[in-house]
Write an enzyme that holds these catalytic residues in place. Sequence first.
Site, PDB file in Angstrom:
ATOM      1  N   LEU A 114       0.831  -1.203   0.000  1.00  0.00           N
ATOM      2  CA  LEU A 114       0.000   0.000   0.000  1.00  0.00           C
ATOM      3  C   LEU A 114       0.865   1.252   0.000  1.00  0.00           C
ATOM      4  CD1 LEU A 114      -2.906   0.973  -0.008  1.00  0.00           C
ATOM      5  CD2 LEU A 114      -2.848   1.066   2.475  1.00  0.00           C
TER       6      LEU A 114
ATOM      7  N   LYS B 119      -0.943  11.989  17.497  1.00  0.00           N
ATOM      8  CA  LYS B 119      -0.895  10.615  17.977  1.00  0.00           C
ATOM      9  C   LYS B 119      -2.274  10.067  18.297  1.00  0.00           C
ATOM     10  CE  LYS B 119       1.660   9.241  21.599  1.00  0.00           C
ATOM     11  NZ  LYS B 119       2.330   7.971  21.343  1.00  0.00           N
TER      12      LYS B 119
ATOM     13  N   GLU C   5      25.967  12.806  13.686  1.00  0.00           N
ATOM     14  CA  GLU C   5      25.160  11.573  13.622  1.00  0.00           C
ATOM     15  C   GLU C   5      25.108  10.915  12.242  1.00  0.00           C
ATOM     16  OE1 GLU C   5      21.335  11.938  15.639  1.00  0.00           O
ATOM     17  OE2 GLU C   5      22.144  13.444  17.010  1.00  0.00           O
TER      18      GLU C   5
ATOM     19  N   ARG D 126       3.802   6.336   5.782  1.00  0.00           N
ATOM     20  CA  ARG D 126       5.008   6.155   6.593  1.00  0.00           C
ATOM     21  C   ARG D 126       4.878   4.954   7.511  1.00  0.00           C
ATOM     22  NH1 ARG D 126       8.493  10.768   6.812  1.00  0.00           N
ATOM     23  NH2 ARG D 126       9.531   9.987   8.669  1.00  0.00           N
ATOM     24  N   CYS D 127       5.881   4.085   7.455  1.00  0.00           N
ATOM     25  CA  CYS D 127       5.895   2.913   8.314  1.00  0.00           C
ATOM     26  C   CYS D 127       7.168   2.915   9.148  1.00  0.00           C
ATOM     27  CB  CYS D 127       5.863   1.642   7.470  1.00  0.00           C
ATOM     28  SG  CYS D 127       4.417   1.537   6.411  1.00  0.00           S
TER      29      CYS D 127
ATOM     30  N   TRP E 222       9.783   3.575  21.650  1.00  0.00           N
ATOM     31  CA  TRP E 222       9.752   3.324  20.209  1.00  0.00           C
ATOM     32  C   TRP E 222      10.153   1.895  19.843  1.00  0.00           C
ATOM     33  CZ3 TRP E 222      12.151   8.713  18.491  1.00  0.00           C
ATOM     34  CH2 TRP E 222      11.198   9.704  18.732  1.00  0.00           C
TER      35      TRP E 222
ATOM     36  N   HIS F 257      17.080  16.836  25.224  1.00  0.00           N
ATOM     37  CA  HIS F 257      16.329  17.507  24.165  1.00  0.00           C
ATOM     38  C   HIS F 257      14.944  16.887  24.052  1.00  0.00           C
ATOM     39  CE1 HIS F 257      15.039  19.056  20.333  1.00  0.00           C
ATOM     40  NE2 HIS F 257      14.909  17.820  19.885  1.00  0.00           N
TER      41      HIS F 257
ATOM     42  N   GLU G 247      11.663  22.386  21.423  1.00  0.00           N
ATOM     43  CA  GLU G 247      11.040  22.970  20.244  1.00  0.00           C
ATOM     44  C   GLU G 247      10.129  24.100  20.708  1.00  0.00           C
ATOM     45  OE1 GLU G 247       9.053  20.174  17.650  1.00  0.00           O
ATOM     46  OE2 GLU G 247       7.515  21.643  17.179  1.00  0.00           O
TER      47      GLU G 247
ATOM     48  N   HIS H 299      11.405  21.998  10.360  1.00  0.00           N
ATOM     49  CA  HIS H 299      10.508  21.299   9.425  1.00  0.00           C
ATOM     50  C   HIS H 299      10.306  22.079   8.144  1.00  0.00           C
ATOM     51  CE1 HIS H 299       9.423  19.668  13.427  1.00  0.00           C
ATOM     52  NE2 HIS H 299       9.540  18.548  12.744  1.00  0.00           N
TER      53      HIS H 299
HETATM   54  N1  GLN Z   1      19.759  14.174  18.331  1.00  0.00           N
HETATM   55  C1  GLN Z   1      18.670  13.885  17.488  1.00  0.00           C
HETATM   56  C2  GLN Z   1      18.830  14.605  16.152  1.00  0.00           C
HETATM   57  O1  GLN Z   1      19.345  15.675  16.130  1.00  0.00           O
HETATM   58  C3  GLN Z   1      17.358  14.285  18.114  1.00  0.00           C
HETATM   59  C4  GLN Z   1      16.181  13.868  17.276  1.00  0.00           C
HETATM   60  C5  GLN Z   1      14.826  14.136  17.897  1.00  0.00           C
HETATM   61  O2  GLN Z   1      14.654  15.010  18.681  1.00  0.00           O
HETATM   62  N2  GLN Z   1      13.826  13.397  17.520  1.00  0.00           N
HETATM   63  O3  GLN Z   1      18.444  14.131  15.126  1.00  0.00           O
HETATM   64 ZN    ZN Z   2      13.758  17.002  18.393  1.00  0.00          ZN
END
Ligand code: GLN
Ligand code: ZN
Length: 766
Positions: free
Chosen positions: A18, A118, A496, A527-528, A573, A653, A677, A706
């Site tokens: 799908l 969610k 990362e 999205r999966c 998760w 964070h 955020e 975003h």
């Molecule tokens: N350290 C992660 C990143 O910068 C934090 C991601 C997140 O907050 N979901 O991608």
């Molecule tokens: Zn984040």
Amino acid sequence: MTLAHTLGYPRIGARRELKKAVEAYWKGDIDQTSLEATGAELRARHWQAQRDAGLDLVTVGDFAFYDQVLNVSALVGAVPARFGRFDAGQPVDLDTTFRMARGRAPSGTPAAACEMTKYFDTNYHYLVPELHRGQTFAIASQRLFDEVAEARAAGHAVKVALTGPLTWLWLGKVKGEPADSGFERLDLLDALLPVYGEILARLAAQGVEWVQLDEPALVQDLPRAWQQAFELAYNKLQSAPVKLLLATYFGDLGDNLSLATGLPVDALHIDAVRAPAQLERVLDRLPAYKSLSVGAIDGRNIWRADLAALRETLGDAKARLGERLWLAPSCSLLHVPVDLDAETTLDGELKGWLAFARQKLDEVATLARLLDGRADASDERRLAEAGAALTERRDSTRIHKAAVAERLRAVDADATRRASDYPDRARAQRARFDLPLFPTTTIGSFPQTGDIRAARRAFKAGELDRDAYEASMREEIAFAVERQQALGLDVPVHGEAERNDMVEYFGEQLDGFAFTANGWVQSYGSRCVKPPLIFGDVSRPQAMTVRWSEYAQTLTDKPMKGMLTGPVTILQWSFVRDDQPRETTCRQIALSLRDEVADLESAGIGIIQIDEPALREGLPLRQAEWQGYLDWAVECFKLSAAVARDATQIHTHMCYSEFNDIIDSIAALDADVITIETSRSDMELLDAFQDFAYPNEIGPGVYDIHSPNIPEVDWMVQLLEKAAEKIPAERLWVNPDCGLKTRGWAEVEPALVNMVEAAQELRRRY
Ligand code: GLN
Ligand code: ZN
């Protein structure tokens, strides 16, 4: 005979057919006819699977090209005006629903997408129905009726599943009203109910006998007005010419229990996995005319059921209800992967402990036959196999590690406390790092470029050896560090590059985790996600991130920030073992991360960030249970962090926009610095921190990652000025809202140039 059914089945397909078809359609690679054909094929296959398993009814209405809540919005004509007008009897077409979901579709004018959030406490996200004063409703989509016809034409005994009117409103949000206008979602119930009545009548005319109305809102804290509305609504709906199954799941009915058992419907479904104790209470109250569907097979997790134990515990229900007993998974199987048979890489032993959606259908059907005393040879075999797998799992040394248990027992209060309080630590850290006012940093990730992904794919496919792969990751790190030097960021990160995913990366290196090849679960739309399975005691065989951070530190004189995913987020998760409390698993993860913090520290990494973006997601559905959860969640974070010496700075964070109601727990984390955020909230989010007199340092995000737009210096300066009105300037950091992995360097660099300039301007002013 015990009636066997499921509340819903995953629609994505065992090979994510799908997802692929929908994305191909959006790209213009296939047309709508061919997309519809894929949908029809999947529905046919999934109904057949239910029938083959021996279920007595197949479920229609759980299919969606994007989201089942959105489908109901289309069905009742709740389409915001910016997507066109549908009151002229014109049906809401597929592209309109796609535009509602994502702002654009192959046809039609783009418009701002609806909000997504969610679904209860799952990792599934639904599109929030938009409600407004004076809204009218009318059947505006044929889709559900067409699917019913399709299933009946295939010769199935059909039960229709549909989000109930109260839960649909509960999930919705009023738009375009001042907060104090007094207008509420519930005010629309009177307008909505007749349309539900019409839907039920049309389904009846199609020959449908049973309609399942999903009302999981009943496991949450409902205001009195909502409880009354349930009575009113179902009193009206009871005149519909179909039988109603009221489906509740995800938890205990609690104070809504007598309300739910008393509603005038023909059958009630309860979640007996999340809330096994309610079975007895419901049995005591269930009116004699009503059937009870017991959700006995876990719809939220991937473990094979203990059929023998269930036969035992459900014996009483069977004796009391006889023909009125139904059996099902606890909730829709949407939340588990499709088919264990598609797993090629899991070892046989582990596989034997699991059941995915298709296997869960078999479990339901077998359990029903076992309860009825009509088990056949294959049921007996399944029962024996389940028993053997369970014994094996209970005793397996792959699961139970004495050393992990011992270490957990030895944890005392000291283990979760930093050596000194924040003010003393702050002094030590200031002396060590000597950062300017308004220090600049980022949240961790830099762009995951095509090159990075290609290298990882080649490495996983065995085309690139480890040395070559690691060398190319080091190059990426060097590039990111060099860029950050040039930008003048005060606290750089390694970027990362080596991480595919912030949970999987750690899970792959920890003992007690396993990964599936095809265990996809729909997260939203196309999205999966493929959550790791935590099957055993968690431990860390060796350091996970140290060599990367250590290498990155050699490239700069600035303090390199180490980057870890926190224990709660890793837990949240993943699919988690069901043979011990979640918090125990979380503590084990926390101890592994504690060792990583200590190792980073010994390697000279003086600033370490432990991300907890999912902390809030773990909140239970009932407010009364929040504190219990927050207590252990906070403790787990601290268990990871508190090993750090005073002069080591711990960051955390989080990226969501509600802190008010959990601010004391956020403060209890006692992170030296928290980055959050905030940019879209215009710094209003900081009010919660200000009101609480939050004592430690805060980095309120100054731009939204975003969006591809480059944030202006002036705008960020303004935001920071606002922040400085709420939080003392000495405790403010400057950073984006979140990680930058989804952006390109062409966006990231100018954005960060401006961000650094904004910080410099603030330094001139303060
Ligand atoms: N350290 C992660 C990143 O910068 C934090 C991601 C997140 O907050 N979901 O991608
Ligand atoms: Zn984040």
